[in-house]
Structure formats: C-alpha cells, structure tokens
Design a protein around this motif. Structure first.
Motif, PDB file in Angstrom:
ATOM      1  N   ARG A 180     -19.352 -11.756  -5.193  1.00 46.60           N
ATOM      2  CA  ARG A 180     -20.539 -11.540  -4.368  1.00 46.60           C
ATOM      3  C   ARG A 180     -21.656 -12.417  -4.906  1.00 46.60           C
ATOM      4  N   VAL A 181     -22.454 -12.947  -4.010  1.00 51.26           N
ATOM      5  CA  VAL A 181     -23.612 -13.723  -4.438  1.00 51.26           C
ATOM      6  C   VAL A 181     -24.732 -13.555  -3.425  1.00 51.26           C
ATOM      7  N   ILE A 182     -25.924 -13.383  -3.962  1.00 52.12           N
ATOM      8  CA  ILE A 182     -27.131 -13.305  -3.139  1.00 52.12           C
ATOM      9  C   ILE A 182     -28.051 -14.423  -3.577  1.00 52.12           C
ATOM     10  N   CYS A 183     -28.532 -15.185  -2.619  1.00 47.64           N
ATOM     11  CA  CYS A 183     -29.405 -16.295  -2.981  1.00 47.64           C
ATOM     12  C   CYS A 183     -30.555 -16.402  -1.999  1.00 47.64           C
ATOM     13  N   LYS A 184     -31.549 -17.151  -2.390  1.00 49.65           N
ATOM     14  CA  LYS A 184     -32.708 -17.356  -1.538  1.00 49.65           C
ATOM     15  C   LYS A 184     -32.460 -18.527  -0.590  1.00 49.65           C
ATOM     16  N   SER A 185     -33.082 -18.464   0.534  1.00 46.93           N
ATOM     17  CA  SER A 185     -32.965 -19.530   1.522  1.00 46.93           C
ATOM     18  C   SER A 185     -33.424 -20.862   0.921  1.00 46.93           C
ATOM     19  N   GLY A 186     -32.639 -21.901   1.150  1.00 42.82           N
ATOM     20  CA  GLY A 186     -32.990 -23.217   0.638  1.00 42.82           C
ATOM     21  C   GLY A 186     -32.287 -23.603  -0.645  1.00 42.82           C
ATOM     22  N   THR A 187     -31.690 -22.646  -1.307  1.00 47.48           N
ATOM     23  CA  THR A 187     -30.961 -22.940  -2.543  1.00 47.48           C
ATOM     24  C   THR A 187     -29.501 -23.257  -2.233  1.00 47.48           C
TER      25      THR A 187
ATOM     26  N   HIS B  19     -29.025 -21.024   4.367  1.00 49.36           N
ATOM     27  CA  HIS B  19     -29.927 -20.297   5.261  1.00 49.36           C
ATOM     28  C   HIS B  19     -29.281 -18.957   5.623  1.00 49.36           C
ATOM     29  N   PRO B  20     -30.056 -18.019   6.120  1.00 48.09           N
ATOM     30  CA  PRO B  20     -29.491 -16.700   6.440  1.00 48.09           C
ATOM     31  C   PRO B  20     -28.261 -16.763   7.349  1.00 48.09           C
ATOM     32  N   GLU B  21     -28.198 -17.734   8.232  1.00 50.50           N
ATOM     33  CA  GLU B  21     -27.040 -17.815   9.129  1.00 50.50           C
ATOM     34  C   GLU B  21     -25.764 -18.245   8.401  1.00 50.50           C
ATOM     35  N   ASP B  22     -25.899 -18.696   7.156  1.00 48.62           N
ATOM     36  CA  ASP B  22     -24.724 -19.042   6.352  1.00 48.62           C
ATOM     37  C   ASP B  22     -24.119 -17.807   5.684  1.00 48.62           C
ATOM     38  N   SER B  23     -24.824 -16.685   5.771  1.00 49.60           N
ATOM     39  CA  SER B  23     -24.301 -15.445   5.202  1.00 49.60           C
ATOM     40  C   SER B  23     -22.980 -15.106   5.868  1.00 49.60           C
ATOM     41  N   SER B  24     -21.972 -14.883   5.049  1.00 51.33           N
ATOM     42  CA  SER B  24     -20.637 -14.645   5.591  1.00 51.33           C
ATOM     43  C   SER B  24     -19.702 -14.311   4.436  1.00 51.33           C
ATOM     44  N   PHE B  25     -18.452 -14.091   4.798  1.00 53.74           N
ATOM     45  CA  PHE B  25     -17.394 -13.871   3.802  1.00 53.74           C
ATOM     46  C   PHE B  25     -16.550 -15.141   3.773  1.00 53.74           C
ATOM     47  N   TYR B  26     -16.459 -15.754   2.601  1.00 54.02           N
ATOM     48  CA  TYR B  26     -15.721 -17.008   2.463  1.00 54.02           C
ATOM     49  C   TYR B  26     -14.433 -16.744   1.685  1.00 54.02           C
ATOM     50  N   ILE B  27     -13.329 -17.196   2.263  1.00 53.30           N
ATOM     51  CA  ILE B  27     -12.015 -16.964   1.669  1.00 53.30           C
ATOM     52  C   ILE B  27     -11.319 -18.305   1.444  1.00 53.30           C
ATOM     53  N   CYS B  28     -10.709 -18.454   0.279  1.00 54.25           N
ATOM     54  CA  CYS B  28      -9.912 -19.651   0.049  1.00 54.25           C
ATOM     55  C   CYS B  28      -8.435 -19.266   0.000  1.00 54.25           C
ATOM     56  N   SER B  29      -7.600 -20.242   0.259  1.00 53.08           N
ATOM     57  CA  SER B  29      -6.168 -20.055   0.062  1.00 53.08           C
ATOM     58  C   SER B  29      -5.619 -21.315  -0.585  1.00 53.08           C
ATOM     59  N   ALA B  30      -4.521 -21.155  -1.262  1.00 53.99           N
ATOM     60  CA  ALA B  30      -3.915 -22.282  -1.962  1.00 53.99           C
ATOM     61  C   ALA B  30      -2.439 -22.356  -1.617  1.00 53.99           C
ATOM     62  N   ARG B  31      -1.988 -23.580  -1.439  1.00 48.85           N
ATOM     63  CA  ARG B  31      -0.595 -23.823  -1.083  1.00 48.85           C
ATOM     64  C   ARG B  31       0.124 -24.304  -2.331  1.00 48.85           C
ATOM     65  N   ASP B  32       1.246 -23.656  -2.640  1.00 50.45           N
ATOM     66  CA  ASP B  32       1.998 -23.992  -3.841  1.00 50.45           C
ATOM     67  C   ASP B  32       2.836 -25.227  -3.587  1.00 50.45           C
ATOM     68  N   GLY B  33       2.416 -26.345  -4.159  1.00 49.13           N
ATOM     69  CA  GLY B  33       3.150 -27.586  -3.923  1.00 49.13           C
ATOM     70  C   GLY B  33       4.379 -27.726  -4.778  1.00 49.13           C
ATOM     71  N   GLY B  34       4.557 -26.807  -5.720  1.00 46.72           N
ATOM     72  CA  GLY B  34       5.686 -26.940  -6.639  1.00 46.72           C
ATOM     73  C   GLY B  34       6.943 -26.228  -6.201  1.00 46.72           C
ATOM     74  N   ARG B  35       6.830 -25.429  -5.162  1.00 42.32           N
ATOM     75  CA  ARG B  35       7.998 -24.664  -4.741  1.00 42.32           C
ATOM     76  C   ARG B  35       8.758 -25.412  -3.661  1.00 42.32           C
ATOM     77  N   GLY B  36      10.029 -25.194  -3.639  1.00 42.86           N
ATOM     78  CA  GLY B  36      10.850 -25.846  -2.631  1.00 42.86           C
ATOM     79  C   GLY B  36      11.004 -24.995  -1.400  1.00 42.86           C
ATOM     80  N   GLY B  37      11.929 -25.318  -0.570  1.00 47.62           N
ATOM     81  CA  GLY B  37      12.163 -24.513   0.621  1.00 47.62           C
ATOM     82  C   GLY B  37      11.450 -25.068   1.838  1.00 47.62           C
ATOM     83  N   PRO B  38      11.693 -24.485   2.988  1.00 51.27           N
ATOM     84  CA  PRO B  38      11.165 -25.016   4.244  1.00 51.27           C
ATOM     85  C   PRO B  38       9.680 -24.795   4.432  1.00 51.27           C
ATOM     86  N   TYR B  39       9.128 -23.922   3.671  1.00 54.83           N
ATOM     87  CA  TYR B  39       7.705 -23.660   3.864  1.00 54.83           C
ATOM     88  C   TYR B  39       7.054 -23.313   2.544  1.00 54.83           C
ATOM     89  N   ASN B  40       5.913 -23.934   2.260  1.00 54.85           N
ATOM     90  CA  ASN B  40       5.166 -23.604   1.062  1.00 54.85           C
ATOM     91  C   ASN B  40       4.075 -22.618   1.438  1.00 54.85           C
TER      92      ASN B  40
END
Lengths: 119, 116
Positions: A10-17, A85-106
């Motif tokens: 969680r992070v709270i910041c002031k507008s402009g930062t 800015h206030p309109e940037d307030s949201s929930f941000y999610i990242c995902s990572a793809r495992d490039g080291g695994r084999g198979g038809p889909y990483n």
C-alpha cells in the motif's frame, strides 16, 4: 515455488509526486513481466509488457511518460508512476512469466498487488 | 482483437451445490489458451484451471471442470460441491503463447457468493 512479490503493498502519496512499485520473482527467472491496473469491482487491464533488457511495450491508451517501466534484471521489474494525480489511484498488479520452464505454455504468476492512493 | 465476455456479473450457490460460470470469447486464431482465475478478497490472483485449444478433452482440476466448446467459442467453469472458500471474483482469460503475444485478456468477472 513460483512466488512473485510486490512492494509496497500500500502507498499513499501527494499529488504531483512520483511513486515506484517493485515486482520481484523470488524463485525463478522472469523473462517477461506484465503490469495490470484494476479499478474497484472491475477487471484487470493490461498496461504494459516488459522483457528483460529491452523497452516495455505499452497498451494503447497508456501514457509511456507517466508510467515508466524498467525490467533491468530477470527477477525485478519496476513501475514508476510519475507526477501522480488522484485519478491514478488504483490497484496495480504485476505478473511474471517463467522463462526457464519448458512445455507448451509458460504460466504467468501474479504478485499480491499494490494499492496506490493519491491525495 | 480478442475479447472475452462474462455475462453474469454475480452468481450465488448454496454450499455443496454445483454452479456454472459462463464465458465466451472472440478470436480468429486456432491455437490459444483459456483460463479461469479466482480473485478472493485478498486480491491475489489464483489460477484455477487452464485449457489448451488444441485439446478436445475438457480440463478438470478436482472440483473444477470446464466445458470447452471451440466452435461456439464458449468456455464455462463448473464448480462442484461448492465450499465457502470458493466465494470470490472469477475471471475468464484468453492468451496466445507467442512471445509478447502471451499477454492475458480478461473478462469482466463474475462475483460468486456461496451461502449456507
């Protein structure tokens, strides 16, 4: 295995930062990482795709200069929201793809998300 | 562009009963992947089940199974013996798997309530 962390949760910041969010793959090498944005009670919207060592590919409508993405290593990607800015307030999610695994889909593994509030 | 549609914003099921969540998608590709993800109140995305389009057999994971109808571009999720812990948002998602094209396209989600 296949754990992805995000910091801060969680992070709270002031507008402009600027705010930086980190996404780390803890036990695998992530050749590709994805950044999503989720508004309350809505779906995940892909913002950008980042490949290690190269520039991120942004989705249409996402401001590249506002949402800076850096994927400097195989275990770390960062999203910096510049001049937030206030309109940037949201929930941000990242995902990572495992490039080291084999198979038809990483498979993509998701981080727990970061809630950003801009006052 | 690929689109994923979930026409049920909310569903409710009694504990131990069976519920089916609907999903349709649009694509011009022949090889792709479909997914169901669960997002509980913690907001952590959890992969429930995956289906490869080239496989005719429907995927099954314990109490979760899918009905994949490729010609109809339909991909529904059946949850059997529903449990209180199944209460969550469920997202249907689509992906190719060719480099950066492996990005996921999500549907709008279905909120599942499980009642006693």
């Amino acid at each position: 295995g296949a754990v992805v962390s995000q910091h801060p949760s969680r992070v709270i910041c002031k507008s402009g930062t600027s705010v930086k969010i980190e996404c780390r793959s803890l036990d695998f090498q992530a050749t590709t990482m994805f950044w999503y944005r989720q508004f309350p009670k809505q779906s995940l919207m892909l913002m950008a795709t980042s490949n290690e060592g190269s520039k991120a590919t942004y989705e249409q409508g996402v401001e590249k200069d506002k949402f800076l993405i850096n994927h400097a290593s195989l275990t770390l990607s960062t999203l910096t929201v510049t001049s937030a800015h206030p309109e940037d307030s949201s929930f941000y999610i990242c995902s990572a793809r495992d490039g080291g695994r084999g198979g038809p889909y990483n498979e993509q593994f998701f981080g727990p998300g970061t809630r950003l509030t801009v006052l | 562009a690929q689109t994923v549609t979930q026409s049920q914003p909310e569903m409710s099921v009694q504990e131990a009963e069976t519920v089916t969540l609907s999903c349709t998608y649009d694509t011009s590709e022949s090889d792709y992947y479909l997914f169901w993800y669960k997002q509980p109140p913690s907001r952590q995305m959890i992969l429930v089940i995956r289906q490869e389009a080239y496989k005719q057999q429907n995927a099954t994971e314990n109490r979760f199974s899918v009905n994949f109808q490729k010609a109809a571009k339909s991909f529904s999720l059946k949850i059997s013996d529903s449990q209180l812990g199944d209460a969550a948002m469920y997202f249907c998602a689509y992906s190719l798997d060719t480099g950066t094209a492996s990005k996921l396209t999500f549907g709008t989600g279905t909120r599942l309530q499980v009642t006693l």
